[in-house]
Write an enzyme that holds these catalytic residues in place. Structure first.
Site, PDB file in Angstrom:
ATOM      1  N   ASP A 103      31.651  35.730  62.780  1.00 44.99           N
ATOM      2  CA  ASP A 103      30.892  34.797  61.967  1.00 44.99           C
ATOM      3  C   ASP A 103      31.070  33.418  62.603  1.00 44.99           C
ATOM      4  O   ASP A 103      31.979  33.201  63.407  1.00 44.99           O
ATOM      5  CB  ASP A 103      31.441  34.829  60.537  1.00 44.99           C
ATOM      6  N   ASP A 146      30.293  29.736  60.804  1.00 36.94           N
ATOM      7  CA  ASP A 146      30.810  28.703  59.896  1.00 36.94           C
ATOM      8  C   ASP A 146      32.020  29.201  59.118  1.00 36.94           C
ATOM      9  O   ASP A 146      31.967  30.243  58.462  1.00 36.94           O
ATOM     10  CB  ASP A 146      29.724  28.256  58.914  1.00 36.94           C
TER      11      ASP A 146
END
Length: 219
Positions: free
Chosen positions: A12, A14
């Site tokens: 991922d 953020d």
């Protein structure tokens, strides 16, 4: 040398690689404030991080006129773009990625960001060449749907069972579960630790350092 457990490591963005959780929360709240809407609590705004932007705003502000969501998204983008140049990678991220690349893992990103947003971030951090493939929420189904991981494994010719998804939200870990991949939680991002652990990750790291060490020894 021990045989590798994984061939493809998907991150991922953020809250996992980029220290952006606080900024995203503030931008969601500012967007609501601009339009005179109820301002979501910090925990509610943080919980939608990782979803596609449209889906995130619907969950963060569930009781508003649906016609307002495009305006909320526009105001969010205004605030985020005004400060995204201030955001930095978590300490140790670049070193971890470079070591993984040197060991011939396939590296990828699966993110709730838009394609434009991710490309800005990759170019700004100098990591564009580090990843073999990336998938964004405006290109396919939003997490926790398994499509991002399914598409990445097909694109790179990898086995989903030898793929691990690393993220700071239950959206990331549930996507891994739904796809038949493994999941690793990081505890320094958007979602509470107990919620992450309820998704049964194979490992849970309290820092990038811990994540790096675990991957070096177990991945």
């Amino acid at each position: 040398m021990a045989k590798k457990q994984y061939d493809l490591i998907v991150f991922d963005w953020d809250g996992t690689l980029m220290d952006s959780t606080g900024a995203i929360v503030k931008c969601i709240q500012a967007a609501a404030r601009d339009l005179g809407l109820p301002v979501p609590h910090e925990s509610a705004a943080a919980h939608v991080i990782g979803l596609s932007l449209q889906e995130a705003m619907k969950k963060a502000l569930p009781d508003i006129d649906p016609a307002l969501y495009p305006r909320v998204v526009e105001r969010y983008r205004f605030h985020y773009l005004s400060r995204d140049h201030e955001l930095t990678l978590f300490d140790g991220v670049e070193e971890m990625l470079r070591e993984l690349a040197s060991k011939a893992y396939f590296l990828a990103v699966a993110t709730g960001k838009s394609r434009v947003g991710l490309n800005r971030a990759l170019n700004g951090t100098g990591l564009l060449s580090m990843f073999h493939a990336t998938r964004c929420a405006d290109e396919t189904f939003s997490k926790p749907h398994p499509a991002m991981l399914q598409e990445l494994t097909r694109e790179l010719g990898q086995d989903i069972r030898r793929t691990v998804m690393i993220g700071d939200t239950t959206h990331d870990l549930m996507m891994a579960n739904n796809a038949g991949a493994h999941g690793i939680a990081v505890q320094y991002g958007a979602h509470p630790v107990d919620q992450l652990h309820a998704c049964n990750p194979v490992y849970s790291a309290t820092s990038v350092d811990e994540l790096h060490k675990w991957l070096a020894e177990h991945a």
